[in-house]
Motif scaffolding. Structure first.
Motif, PDB file in Angstrom:
ATOM      1  N   HIS A  32       0.818  -1.217   0.000  1.00 23.27           N
ATOM      2  CA  HIS A  32       0.000   0.000   0.000  1.00 23.27           C
ATOM      3  C   HIS A  32       0.852   1.267   0.000  1.00 23.27           C
ATOM      4  O   HIS A  32       0.565   2.206  -0.748  1.00 23.27           O
ATOM      5  CB  HIS A  32      -0.975  -0.015   1.183  1.00 23.27           C
ATOM      6  N   GLU A  33       1.874   1.314   0.815  1.00 24.86           N
ATOM      7  CA  GLU A  33       2.738   2.499   0.831  1.00 24.86           C
ATOM      8  C   GLU A  33       3.506   2.613  -0.490  1.00 24.86           C
ATOM      9  O   GLU A  33       3.736   3.720  -0.988  1.00 24.86           O
ATOM     10  CB  GLU A  33       3.715   2.453   2.015  1.00 24.86           C
ATOM     11  N   ALA A  34       3.880   1.475  -1.082  1.00 25.54           N
ATOM     12  CA  ALA A  34       4.579   1.503  -2.367  1.00 25.54           C
ATOM     13  C   ALA A  34       3.669   2.038  -3.472  1.00 25.54           C
ATOM     14  O   ALA A  34       4.147   2.652  -4.426  1.00 25.54           O
ATOM     15  CB  ALA A  34       5.103   0.116  -2.726  1.00 25.54           C
ATOM     16  N   ARG A  35       2.383   1.822  -3.345  1.00 26.15           N
ATOM     17  CA  ARG A  35       1.462   2.392  -4.337  1.00 26.15           C
ATOM     18  C   ARG A  35       1.525   3.917  -4.281  1.00 26.15           C
ATOM     19  O   ARG A  35       1.456   4.590  -5.305  1.00 26.15           O
ATOM     20  CB  ARG A  35       0.030   1.897  -4.100  1.00 26.15           C
ATOM     21  N   GLY A  36       1.700   4.470  -3.081  1.00 24.77           N
ATOM     22  CA  GLY A  36       1.904   5.914  -2.967  1.00 24.77           C
ATOM     23  C   GLY A  36       3.161   6.361  -3.681  1.00 24.77           C
ATOM     24  O   GLY A  36       3.188   7.423  -4.325  1.00 24.77           O
ATOM     25  N   VAL A  37       4.211   5.554  -3.595  1.00 25.95           N
ATOM     26  CA  VAL A  37       5.462   5.849  -4.322  1.00 25.95           C
ATOM     27  C   VAL A  37       5.190   5.821  -5.825  1.00 25.95           C
ATOM     28  O   VAL A  37       5.726   6.633  -6.574  1.00 25.95           O
ATOM     29  CB  VAL A  37       6.564   4.834  -3.932  1.00 25.95           C
ATOM     30  N   ASP A  38       4.336   4.908  -6.264  1.00 27.49           N
ATOM     31  CA  ASP A  38       4.038   4.777  -7.694  1.00 27.49           C
ATOM     32  C   ASP A  38       3.270   5.970  -8.252  1.00 27.49           C
ATOM     33  O   ASP A  38       3.568   6.446  -9.344  1.00 27.49           O
ATOM     34  CB  ASP A  38       3.222   3.510  -7.960  1.00 27.49           C
ATOM     35  N   VAL A  39       2.276   6.437  -7.530  1.00 32.31           N
ATOM     36  CA  VAL A  39       1.341   7.417  -8.098  1.00 32.31           C
ATOM     37  C   VAL A  39       1.644   8.873  -7.759  1.00 32.31           C
ATOM     38  O   VAL A  39       1.205   9.772  -8.468  1.00 32.31           O
ATOM     39  CB  VAL A  39      -0.123   7.092  -7.714  1.00 32.31           C
ATOM     40  N   THR A  40       2.376   9.121  -6.697  1.00 36.39           N
ATOM     41  CA  THR A  40       2.562  10.510  -6.256  1.00 36.39           C
ATOM     42  C   THR A  40       3.339  11.380  -7.244  1.00 36.39           C
ATOM     43  O   THR A  40       2.962  12.543  -7.448  1.00 36.39           O
ATOM     44  CB  THR A  40       3.183  10.547  -4.845  1.00 36.39           C
ATOM     45  N   PRO A  41       4.406  10.895  -7.884  1.00 35.32           N
ATOM     46  CA  PRO A  41       5.113  11.779  -8.824  1.00 35.32           C
ATOM     47  C   PRO A  41       4.221  12.330  -9.944  1.00 35.32           C
ATOM     48  O   PRO A  41       4.310  13.516 -10.281  1.00 35.32           O
ATOM     49  CB  PRO A  41       6.235  10.890  -9.379  1.00 35.32           C
ATOM     50  N   ALA A  42       3.354  11.506 -10.512  1.00 38.12           N
ATOM     51  CA  ALA A  42       2.451  11.997 -11.564  1.00 38.12           C
ATOM     52  C   ALA A  42       1.456  13.006 -11.009  1.00 38.12           C
ATOM     53  O   ALA A  42       1.096  13.979 -11.679  1.00 38.12           O
ATOM     54  CB  ALA A  42       1.715  10.822 -12.214  1.00 38.12           C
ATOM     55  N   THR A  43       1.024  12.784  -9.777  1.00 38.50           N
ATOM     56  CA  THR A  43       0.098  13.723  -9.142  1.00 38.50           C
ATOM     57  C   THR A  43       0.777  15.066  -8.911  1.00 38.50           C
ATOM     58  O   THR A  43       0.170  16.123  -9.139  1.00 38.50           O
ATOM     59  CB  THR A  43      -0.430  13.138  -7.815  1.00 38.50           C
ATOM     60  N   ILE A  44       2.026  15.040  -8.502  1.00 39.85           N
ATOM     61  CA  ILE A  44       2.803  16.277  -8.323  1.00 39.85           C
ATOM     62  C   ILE A  44       2.868  17.028  -9.644  1.00 39.85           C
ATOM     63  O   ILE A  44       2.642  18.251  -9.685  1.00 39.85           O
ATOM     64  CB  ILE A  44       4.214  15.959  -7.782  1.00 39.85           C
ATOM     65  N   GLN A  45       3.152  16.316 -10.723  1.00 38.70           N
ATOM     66  CA  GLN A  45       3.239  16.964 -12.043  1.00 38.70           C
ATOM     67  C   GLN A  45       1.916  17.605 -12.443  1.00 38.70           C
ATOM     68  O   GLN A  45       1.899  18.697 -13.009  1.00 38.70           O
ATOM     69  CB  GLN A  45       3.666  15.950 -13.096  1.00 38.70           C
ATOM     70  N   PHE A  47      -0.434  18.822 -10.456  1.00 37.15           N
ATOM     71  CA  PHE A  47      -0.654  20.056  -9.703  1.00 37.15           C
ATOM     72  C   PHE A  47       0.264  21.168 -10.192  1.00 37.15           C
ATOM     73  O   PHE A  47      -0.152  22.322 -10.274  1.00 37.15           O
ATOM     74  CB  PHE A  47      -0.490  19.814  -8.191  1.00 37.15           C
ATOM     75  N   ARG A  48       1.502  20.836 -10.521  1.00 36.42           N
ATOM     76  CA  ARG A  48       2.417  21.848 -11.057  1.00 36.42           C
ATOM     77  C   ARG A  48       1.902  22.388 -12.389  1.00 36.42           C
ATOM     78  O   ARG A  48       1.944  23.586 -12.626  1.00 36.42           O
ATOM     79  CB  ARG A  48       3.817  21.254 -11.228  1.00 36.42           C
ATOM     80  N   ALA A  49       1.422  21.489 -13.237  1.00 37.14           N
ATOM     81  CA  ALA A  49       0.898  21.900 -14.541  1.00 37.14           C
ATOM     82  C   ALA A  49      -0.312  22.817 -14.390  1.00 37.14           C
ATOM     83  O   ALA A  49      -0.542  23.696 -15.228  1.00 37.14           O
ATOM     84  CB  ALA A  49       0.525  20.676 -15.375  1.00 37.14           C
ATOM     85  N   ALA A  50      -1.057  22.627 -13.299  1.00 37.08           N
ATOM     86  CA  ALA A  50      -2.228  23.470 -13.033  1.00 37.08           C
ATOM     87  C   ALA A  50      -1.845  24.758 -12.308  1.00 37.08           C
ATOM     88  O   ALA A  50      -2.710  25.580 -11.995  1.00 37.08           O
ATOM     89  CB  ALA A  50      -3.254  22.694 -12.216  1.00 37.08           C
ATOM     90  N   GLY A  51      -0.544  24.917 -12.010  1.00 40.53           N
ATOM     91  CA  GLY A  51      -0.081  26.132 -11.347  1.00 40.53           C
ATOM     92  C   GLY A  51      -0.202  26.111  -9.840  1.00 40.53           C
ATOM     93  O   GLY A  51      -0.083  27.146  -9.191  1.00 40.53           O
ATOM     94  N   ASP A  52      -0.425  24.958  -9.258  1.00 36.14           N
ATOM     95  CA  ASP A  52      -0.597  24.844  -7.803  1.00 36.14           C
ATOM     96  C   ASP A  52       0.704  24.320  -7.175  1.00 36.14           C
ATOM     97  O   ASP A  52       0.822  23.147  -6.832  1.00 36.14           O
ATOM     98  CB  ASP A  52      -1.771  23.925  -7.486  1.00 36.14           C
ATOM     99  N   GLU A  53       1.668  25.206  -7.037  1.00 38.49           N
ATOM    100  CA  GLU A  53       2.971  24.838  -6.492  1.00 38.49           C
ATOM    101  C   GLU A  53       2.892  24.481  -5.015  1.00 38.49           C
ATOM    102  O   GLU A  53       3.625  23.607  -4.547  1.00 38.49           O
ATOM    103  CB  GLU A  53       3.980  25.970  -6.712  1.00 38.49           C
ATOM    104  N   ASP A  54       1.997  25.121  -4.258  1.00 35.92           N
ATOM    105  CA  ASP A  54       1.868  24.803  -2.830  1.00 35.92           C
ATOM    106  C   ASP A  54       1.494  23.334  -2.625  1.00 35.92           C
ATOM    107  O   ASP A  54       2.102  22.628  -1.816  1.00 35.92           O
ATOM    108  CB  ASP A  54       0.815  25.699  -2.157  1.00 35.92           C
ATOM    109  N   THR A  55       0.491  22.862  -3.370  1.00 34.15           N
ATOM    110  CA  THR A  55       0.077  21.475  -3.241  1.00 34.15           C
ATOM    111  C   THR A  55       1.174  20.538  -3.739  1.00 34.15           C
ATOM    112  O   THR A  55       1.428  19.494  -3.135  1.00 34.15           O
ATOM    113  CB  THR A  55      -1.242  21.220  -3.990  1.00 34.15           C
ATOM    114  N   ALA A  56       1.850  20.916  -4.817  1.00 29.00           N
ATOM    115  CA  ALA A  56       2.948  20.092  -5.337  1.00 29.00           C
ATOM    116  C   ALA A  56       4.039  19.917  -4.274  1.00 29.00           C
ATOM    117  O   ALA A  56       4.572  18.814  -4.099  1.00 29.00           O
ATOM    118  CB  ALA A  56       3.529  20.714  -6.605  1.00 29.00           C
ATOM    119  N   GLN A  57       4.350  20.972  -3.547  1.00 25.99           N
ATOM    120  CA  GLN A  57       5.374  20.879  -2.501  1.00 25.99           C
ATOM    121  C   GLN A  57       4.906  20.000  -1.332  1.00 25.99           C
ATOM    122  O   GLN A  57       5.702  19.236  -0.770  1.00 25.99           O
ATOM    123  CB  GLN A  57       5.769  22.268  -2.017  1.00 25.99           C
ATOM    124  N   ILE A  58       3.639  20.107  -0.984  1.00 28.10           N
ATOM    125  CA  ILE A  58       3.095  19.238   0.067  1.00 28.10           C
ATOM    126  C   ILE A  58       3.197  17.775  -0.373  1.00 28.10           C
ATOM    127  O   ILE A  58       3.609  16.905   0.397  1.00 28.10           O
ATOM    128  CB  ILE A  58       1.633  19.617   0.397  1.00 28.10           C
TER     129      ILE A  58
END
Length: 143
Positions: A32-45, A47-58
């Protein structure tokens, strides 16, 4: 907490492995924690693409935490296995994951998993064949 069924996976795993500490380390911390490792980088991208740097940093902080959770879970899994050879440790991990989870769904963040110590030898043998329905694979794995 929410009403989405996917949110129950971590808690369901905790209940299923309540009397199996080795199983808990395998499932909760390195599936389960490894699934977070799998999906979080794309989620960060996203939020960054949407201009939400605060959420990307979190999410970057959360990603670092997920890496640590996988690393520590694998460390304790190995410790609970005792002085077993690495191949035996991997086989026991795969047995626990098959028993409690079934096939694992790609895609995998191979670099992130490797950084946490979870090498492909652990999880690729359990990777779901995307050409077959997940239920059929889970049934075959449990037989």
């Amino acid at each position: 907490y929410g009403a989405w069924p996917t949110h129950d996976g971590l808690w369901d795993a905790a209940v299923k492995t309540a009397s199996d500490h080795v199983g808990r380390m395998a499932v909760v911390h390195t599936v389960h924690e490894a699934r977070g490792v799998d999906v979080t980088p794309a989620t960060i991208q996203k939020f960054r693409a949407a201009g939400d740097e605060d959420t990307a940093q979190i999410l970057e902080t959360i990603y670092t935490d997920e890496l640590t959770h996988v690393e520590k879970g694998l460390k304790w899994f190995r410790r609970l296995c005792g002085e077993e050879e690495e191949a035996a440790v991997q086989a026991l991990w795969q047995d626990k994951v098959r028993r409690y989870v079934g096939p694992l769904r790609p895609p995998f963040n191979t670099d992130g998993r490797h950084a946490a110590g979870l090498t492909p030898e652990f999880y690729l043998p359990l990777a779901q064949d995307r050409s077959k329905p997940a239920r059929a694979q889970a049934k075959a794995a449990s037989e």
